[in-house]
Enzyme design. Structure first.
Site, PDB file in Angstrom:
ATOM      1  N   CYS A   8      61.155  45.642 -42.006  1.00 35.39           N
ATOM      2  CA  CYS A   8      60.663  44.139 -42.505  1.00 35.39           C
ATOM      3  C   CYS A   8      61.786  43.293 -42.464  1.00 35.39           C
ATOM      4  O   CYS A   8      62.096  43.025 -43.758  1.00 35.39           O
ATOM      5  CB  CYS A   8      59.821  44.364 -43.768  1.00 35.39           C
ATOM      6  SG  CYS A   8      58.703  42.864 -43.986  1.00 35.39           S
ATOM      7  N   HIS A  10      63.347  40.430 -39.884  1.00 32.54           N
ATOM      8  CA  HIS A  10      63.068  39.044 -39.334  1.00 32.54           C
ATOM      9  C   HIS A  10      61.696  39.350 -38.787  1.00 32.54           C
ATOM     10  O   HIS A  10      60.477  38.560 -39.089  1.00 32.54           O
ATOM     11  CB  HIS A  10      64.015  38.458 -38.441  1.00 32.54           C
ATOM     12  CG  HIS A  10      65.103  38.179 -39.078  1.00 32.54           C
ATOM     13  ND1 HIS A  10      65.554  37.523 -40.125  1.00 32.54           N
ATOM     14  CD2 HIS A  10      66.346  38.857 -38.638  1.00 32.54           C
ATOM     15  CE1 HIS A  10      66.553  37.664 -40.270  1.00 32.54           C
ATOM     16  NE2 HIS A  10      67.308  38.348 -39.431  1.00 32.54           N
ATOM     17  N   ALA A  11      61.368  40.034 -37.704  1.00 29.31           N
ATOM     18  CA  ALA A  11      59.976  40.274 -36.792  1.00 29.31           C
ATOM     19  C   ALA A  11      59.106  40.900 -37.716  1.00 29.31           C
ATOM     20  O   ALA A  11      57.834  40.335 -37.704  1.00 29.31           O
ATOM     21  CB  ALA A  11      60.312  41.203 -35.657  1.00 29.31           C
ATOM     22  N   GLU A  32      59.499  49.727 -45.776  1.00 25.89           N
ATOM     23  CA  GLU A  32      60.905  49.396 -45.175  1.00 25.89           C
ATOM     24  C   GLU A  32      62.173  49.953 -45.838  1.00 25.89           C
ATOM     25  O   GLU A  32      61.772  50.455 -47.054  1.00 25.89           O
ATOM     26  CB  GLU A  32      61.101  47.906 -45.891  1.00 25.89           C
ATOM     27  CG  GLU A  32      62.485  47.382 -45.874  1.00 25.89           C
ATOM     28  CD  GLU A  32      63.258  47.372 -44.539  1.00 25.89           C
ATOM     29  OE1 GLU A  32      64.434  48.001 -44.364  1.00 25.89           O
ATOM     30  OE2 GLU A  32      62.719  46.819 -43.573  1.00 25.89           O
ATOM     31  N   CYS A  42      73.303  36.731 -39.393  1.00 26.03           N
ATOM     32  CA  CYS A  42      74.108  35.831 -39.117  1.00 26.03           C
ATOM     33  C   CYS A  42      74.805  35.069 -39.989  1.00 26.03           C
ATOM     34  O   CYS A  42      75.770  34.321 -39.845  1.00 26.03           O
ATOM     35  CB  CYS A  42      73.118  34.753 -38.046  1.00 26.03           C
ATOM     36  SG  CYS A  42      71.865  34.168 -38.934  1.00 26.03           S
ATOM     37  N   GLY A 280      60.840  41.796 -32.019  1.00 28.21           N
ATOM     38  CA  GLY A 280      62.153  41.851 -32.581  1.00 28.21           C
ATOM     39  C   GLY A 280      63.172  42.941 -31.858  1.00 28.21           C
ATOM     40  O   GLY A 280      63.130  43.253 -30.768  1.00 28.21           O
ATOM     41  N   ASP A 281      64.266  43.345 -32.659  1.00 32.27           N
ATOM     42  CA  ASP A 281      65.319  44.132 -32.112  1.00 32.27           C
ATOM     43  C   ASP A 281      65.143  45.591 -31.392  1.00 32.27           C
ATOM     44  O   ASP A 281      65.924  46.022 -30.962  1.00 32.27           O
ATOM     45  CB  ASP A 281      66.585  44.179 -33.121  1.00 32.27           C
ATOM     46  CG  ASP A 281      67.323  42.971 -33.148  1.00 32.27           C
ATOM     47  OD1 ASP A 281      67.028  41.777 -33.039  1.00 32.27           O
ATOM     48  OD2 ASP A 281      68.381  42.912 -33.948  1.00 32.27           O
TER      49      ASP A 281
END
Length: 448
Positions: A8, A10-11, A32, A42, A280-281
């Site tokens: 949990c 960003h995506a 999570e 960032c 996401g990633d």
């Protein structure tokens, strides 16, 4: 409908919010492993550099918000097994050791990525640090207080931003990268030449085209120096920023992936198992410049994909539009924007391209001040389809990268951009906007 969300940041945050907005009756369970959600990594360099004073601003959600929407949020829980046959997820409470198994109708894999840790001797030395999550950011800040000599390994966006932050705070900074140019994925040589000179003028030592062969600790196990094939650099602290790999071990062999493990998805974020969504990633993106799947771990991709899961959970409603890998950077007064393919990347992809690089002022010379913009346009030979663009200036031209992202996504040509309607007002631009001028220069080059 039982929905389990694994991860949990960003995506995951975007997925949970949009699932509950679209399906308020859904039973959403979140696991999570960290003690926080939605951390904007960032912003780590801004936090390290003291620009951001309160790290709370780097979070845009929290477990309480998600719980208030109706999710059952399990923080500091590590998922240990995904049983796709019986549609069950098992997780371990990292505080108590207790294990829980829950059923799902739909599974959302938003497990993100983790920094690549190369197998280099001495990499376990104290003060050789990673830069990804909130706890690592706090560790970097704590150790930086006493560190005088900092080595950053990796010349991508995160590494460059950290180099700036440490240089601005008076540290002796060395940047090491195995490639011969910084920001190699985003910018071509005319642009990186400018930025490398700026770094050197600021006292940053550049060791480019060098791979780290060893981290050497002192007798107490703390990092003392970093060794490359041609040199040695003293260090009180080292930050590793050499890239990311997707966290997808839980579904290895259970869904289709790229060779690096990134989960393949269709236009609706479904994996090869239609009840398992991914974003996401941990997930591939459709890269519009090449019209192929790729791995581009960016928060912007993650939030879009997470949103799409919420829209497409029970039926295919909204298609993914793909990405251009658009990005922006501020470095020592330079504003940098890029989107799509560089000339170098196009060659590696086997795409035959025309490349135009020009410099022009952003507004008329009769104005009291103006600034030059170095610009590049990359287009496919034969079709003139625009596939990439880059900008660097002391003036903030970064939104032009967003404009060019729209251009690439909509498969516009050089001719389209050359005649595109933009407003003219001397405070802001020229009778021909600099994007028009760039495209017109590209057309002129093609006809020579």
């Amino acid at each position: 409908m039982k929905v389990v969300v694994v991860g949990c940041t960003h995506a995951g945050t975007a997925a949970v919010k949009n699932i509950l907005n679209n399906h308020p009756d859904a039973e959403v369970t979140v696991f999570e492993r960290n003690d926080n959600v939605s951390f904007l990594s960032c912003g780590i360099a801004l936090y390290v550099g003291g620009v951001v004073k309160d790290p709370a601003g780097l979070f845009y959600s929290n477990p309480e918000e998600l719980a208030g929407m109706g999710a059952k949020v399990n923080m500091e829980h590590d998922v240990t097994n995904v049983d796709t046959q019986n549609k069950q997820v098992t997780a371990k409470d990292l505080k108590t050791g207790e294990e829980t198994t829950v059923d799902y109708d739909k599974l959302v894999m938003t497990t993100g990525s983790w920094p690549i840790i190369p197998p280099i001797p001495g990499i376990d030395s104290d003060n050789v640090l990673l830069c990804k999550n909130y706890n690592q950011a706090n560790k970097i800040i704590a150790e930086a207080k006493d560190a005088k000599k900092v080595v950053v390994v990796g010349g991508g966006y995160i590494g460059i931003e950290l180099v700036e932050a440490f240089a601005e705070s008076g540290k002796d900074v060395t940047l090491i990268d195995g490639l011969t140019r910084i920001l190699n994925k985003y910018l071509d040589k005319p642009f990186t030449d400018i930025l490398e000179k700026e770094l050197e003028d600021r006292g940053v030592k550049l060791a480019l085209g060098e791979n780290v062969s060893a981290f050497v600790p002192d007798e107490n196990g703390k990092i003392q120096k970093v060794v490359t094939p041609s040199s040695e650099f003293e260090a009180d602290m080292v930050i590793l920023c050499v890239g990311f790999r997707p966290n997808t071990e839980l579904v290895k062999g259970k869904v289709e992936t790229l060779p690096n493990g990134a989960i393949k998805v269709n236009d609706y974020m479904q994996s090869s198992d239609p009840d398992i969504f991914s974003a996401g990633d941990s997930t591939v993106v459709h890269y519009n410049p090449t019209k192929q799947d790729n791995y581009i771990p960016l928060a912007t991709n993650a939030v879009r994909q997470g949103m799409l899961i919420g829209n497409n959970l029970t039926e295919q409603k909204m298609k993914y539009r793909g990405t251009q890998g658009t990005s922006g950077l501020y470095l020592f007064g330079w504003n940098i924007g890029s989107t799509g393919l560089t000339e170098e990347a196009a060659k590696l992809q086997g795409l035959d391209v025309n490349v135009t690089v020009i410099e022009d002022n952003y507004r008329p010379e009769f104005m009291p001040t103006t600034e030059k913009i170095l610009m590049e346009l990359v287009s496919e030979k034969g079709t003139n389809r625009i596939v990439g663009a880059q900008f660097v200036s002391k003036y903030d031209i970064t939104q032009s990268a967003n404009t060019m992202s729209v251009v690439i996504q909509n498969e516009m040509t050089v001719e389209d951009l050359a005649l595109q309607d933009f407003f003219f007002q001397p405070h802001f631009d020229r009778p021909w906007n600099y994007l028009n001028i760039l495209a017109q220069a590209a057309l002129s080059n093609m006809h020579q």
